[in-house]
Write a protein that holds these residues in place. Sequence first.
Motif, short mmCIF file in Angstrom:
data_model
loop_
_atom_site.label_atom_id
_atom_site.label_comp_id
_atom_site.label_asym_id
_atom_site.label_seq_id
_atom_site.Cartn_x
_atom_site.Cartn_y
_atom_site.Cartn_z
N ARG A 16 61.52 26.10 -5.92
CA ARG A 16 61.65 24.74 -6.14
C ARG A 16 63.03 24.54 -6.98
NH1 ARG A 16 56.21 24.67 -6.86
NH2 ARG A 16 56.27 24.36 -9.39
N GLY A 29 56.78 30.18 -6.74
CA GLY A 29 56.92 28.58 -6.24
C GLY A 29 57.95 27.82 -7.17
N LEU A 30 57.75 28.04 -8.32
CA LEU A 30 58.55 27.21 -9.26
C LEU A 30 60.03 27.75 -9.17
CD1 LEU A 30 59.09 25.49 -11.74
CD2 LEU A 30 58.43 27.17 -13.49
N GLU A 44 56.93 25.13 1.29
CA GLU A 44 56.19 24.13 0.40
C GLU A 44 57.49 23.57 -0.71
OE1 GLU A 44 53.07 23.70 -3.14
OE2 GLU A 44 52.86 25.25 -1.68
N ALA A 45 58.34 24.30 -0.88
CA ALA A 45 59.69 24.21 -1.76
C ALA A 45 60.65 23.37 -1.04
CB ALA A 45 59.83 25.25 -2.60
N PRO A 103 61.50 22.57 -12.49
CA PRO A 103 62.62 23.12 -11.52
C PRO A 103 63.82 22.42 -11.79
CG PRO A 103 60.98 21.70 -10.36
CD PRO A 103 60.49 22.12 -11.66
N ALA A 147 65.73 24.90 -4.56
CA ALA A 147 65.80 23.95 -3.65
C ALA A 147 66.91 23.11 -4.53
CB ALA A 147 64.71 23.37 -3.50
N ALA A 148 66.62 22.60 -5.67
CA ALA A 148 67.49 21.83 -6.73
C ALA A 148 68.54 22.12 -6.77
CB ALA A 148 66.56 21.42 -8.00
#
Length: 397
Positions: free
Chosen positions: A236, A232-233, A270-271, A345, A239-240
């Motif tokens: 994220r 998940g990290l 979620e991300a 992230p 995404a960034a």
Amino acid sequence: MTAPLRVLSLYEGFFAGGARVLHTDVVAGLHAGGQSHRVLSVAARARRESTVQVMWDDPRCRRLVEAGVEVRSLGRTAGDAPLAPETFGPRHLRRAAAMIARADIVVSLKEQPLGLLLALRERGMMPDVPVAVCLHRSDPAHAGAARDWLGEAARTGLVSTAISCAESTRDAYREVVGEGVASQVVANGIDTERFGPGTARERAAIRRSLGIPADAPVVLFAARFDAMKNPGLFLRAVAAHSRRRPGTHYLMCGAGMSAANPALRAAFAEAGVAASARVHVLGIRDDMPALHRIADIVALTSAFGEASPLCLIEGAASGATPVTTAVGDAARVVEGFGVVTAHDPVGIAGAWDQVLAARPAFRRLAIAARPRLSRERMIEEYRLAIEALAVRVPLAA
């Protein structure tokens, strides 16, 4: 002429993972170097991370067989929890005892197979053979019941030596194994002939096969889908980062890194990462050297449990730059050629940008580190540790 030392390695099973890759390197190397090695796998198949992995299809198993190492199995199925001593029946125990009786040394790959040895001892079937355990994590609490099995085996003298792959592992397990177990660190190494930069033509062909443009930055996340790896990290951070560098491609490979895994699909949502041609979900791969070869960055976002992650040095030996969270010995492993980040992230995405902005310089540092990453030193240190155990136990008797 002295007979070769007979060594039996115990595997919980054959499935994707760095510890099995490393131990298979050790067994094959020592067998070729004059010791006589065999392997007993408790499980013939593993149900893990939304996959079913069959032992005889596993590249590590096939490699051992090709190297002339005898490989046998008790036919069990491995799952999320290790197989407890009470789950082994008389047939399993007789087969295991017969193989152990033909060995001078038993080496357990991690603590999970110790359930089998405790079952043998409880029924008076454990041959009088010294046992070493190879430890590959930095969080014994997450080993569940196997942690207690290791503690019992150490207290009662069933295990006499612990070989840790990292200083963080040795330190984390010190309380579990106590003072009566000899402990040493043998740092991980890899096959630098297999993991190398390759040629420009090879890298171009690999990129074409995955639909990645020749000039696109590539970030590789080689990990199973597990809370320890913190996918998940990673997502994220994707995404960034993708908002700032939209041309970057991100590769995710390992057990559970498949569109068929609903938990991975939920992590994408979620991300806030949309499925696209630039995020490649590849599942379990047998061509990891090729993927490392085209990567600019090999990312590790683990939250806990890591000791000395192989993906970091496999990537560096291939010319990629490791960017890792500070877990286990990771910071020590990548010193001089990698970047260490916080579990954030935006900070991870910024580190990726830092590497890509100075990519030629970082690549030179990674390739220059290749000599220190080789497995030859590691195999020799394992040889010495195993031979020392064979000598020490009779002297102490």
